[in-house]
Design an enzyme around this catalytic site. Sequence first.
Site, PDB file in Angstrom:
ATOM      1  N   ARG A 178       6.506  -5.210  -5.116  1.00  0.00           N
ATOM      2  CA  ARG A 178       7.602  -4.527  -4.414  1.00  0.00           C
ATOM      3  C   ARG A 178       8.109  -5.327  -3.212  1.00  0.00           C
ATOM      4  NH1 ARG A 178       6.767  -2.939  -8.270  1.00  0.00           N
ATOM      5  NH2 ARG A 178       6.438  -0.871  -9.095  1.00  0.00           N
ATOM      6  N   SER A 226       8.921   6.394  -5.794  1.00  0.00           N
ATOM      7  CA  SER A 226       7.684   6.381  -5.005  1.00  0.00           C
ATOM      8  C   SER A 226       7.995   6.130  -3.531  1.00  0.00           C
ATOM      9  CB  SER A 226       6.748   5.281  -5.500  1.00  0.00           C
ATOM     10  OG  SER A 226       6.293   5.614  -6.783  1.00  0.00           O
ATOM     11  N   GLU A 296       7.295   2.313   0.600  1.00  0.00           N
ATOM     12  CA  GLU A 296       7.990   1.510  -0.413  1.00  0.00           C
ATOM     13  C   GLU A 296       9.502   1.677  -0.210  1.00  0.00           C
ATOM     14  OE1 GLU A 296       6.584   1.581  -4.464  1.00  0.00           O
ATOM     15  OE2 GLU A 296       8.616   1.443  -5.243  1.00  0.00           O
TER      16      GLU A 296
END
Length: 301
Positions: A178, A226, A296
């Site tokens: 990520r 998320s 995130e």
Amino acid sequence: MKETIGQKLQKLNIKAKFQEPLSKYTTLRIGGPAEYYIEVRTVDQFRETMEIAKENNVSVFILGWGSNLLVADEVFEGFVVRLKGDFEKMVFEDSVDECIVTAGAGVRLPFLLNRSINDGYSGFEPLAGIPGTVGGALVINAGGKWGTISDCVIDVKVSDFSGDIKVLRKKDITFGYRTSSLEGLIMLEAKFRINKSSKDKVLKKVTGYLKKRAETQPIGTYNAGSIFKNPGKKSAAKLIDECGLKGLKIGGVQVSEKHANFIVNNGKGTADDVHKLISEIKNKVKEKFGISLELEIKLIK
Ligand SMILES: Cc1cc2nc3c(=O)[nH]c(=O)nc-3n(C[C@H](O)[C@H](O)[C@H](O)COP(=O)(O)OP(=O)(O)OC[C@H]3O[C@@H](n4cnc5c(N)ncnc54)[C@H](O)[C@@H]3O)c2cc1C
């Protein structure tokens, strides 16, 4: 008399709205107004917009599909720029056993995936169910346990905030979990290599991935995917669940009953509600497991 920013944009035929609510453009349906919401349709318009921003010392935020964002409730002072028109084009160049895909940064991942399925190419399946644009996906190396967007990348055309454009080869880019070294740059276009397969095979794989998502994620709700990254090999969702936080509500938002790493908005939630819920989750997980969860999603002030 000095031309205003609005007049300059209008003269250049660049679509701009003033005080445009950003909640319309985020999957969480949260976000205050942008002072200037701008859609650029060509590279020239992009360059001109960056030039105007520079001349007027205005900050610029590039908005993709708004699916990885928590935008503040207050006014965003500056330009929120979306890449439309030419940036939404994709070209598939087939050869015997592979295909080179050139996609604008504004192309939505489901379009990219659907076209590759129809043409019988394999490579983009790990992007199934991710509601982002090519640009947004590259910046954070979107994907999951089945693979990431970087797996197929050949090169990426980027610009800096002065409008200087260059092409970065994959070997010059670092992709991680990520994250990528592309952060801080503006994606304009990317080239990918995908491989010949069969429509049935690719479709079967994608259907399996989508089924798995539907079983575990609150599909059809206002959410931003998320909220936290998984800390190391641990699952953020499991840690949050083990703190008993599923269903916890603050204002108009709550921890999803289905997936503890998702926050869902009932349509009346605010960024402030989400911030409070995030703090509560972080505190509880820290208290119980001694782990500091890292976001995130990107916060836009
Ligand atoms: C239901 C759901 C499921 C999801 N599942 C996943 C998943 O499995 N895996 C995963 O990785 N993500 C997932 N996400 C998160 C999200 O979809 C991805 O991170 C996606 O890649 C974000 O792209 P975007 O275009 O929406 O970016 P945005 O949310 O619009 O922006 C995110 C960041 O990218 C930047 N950005 C966007 N476009 C550009 C550009 N052209 N140039 C430079 N910067 C840019 C923005 O400035 C911002 O900092 C999910 C989200 C939802 C809502």
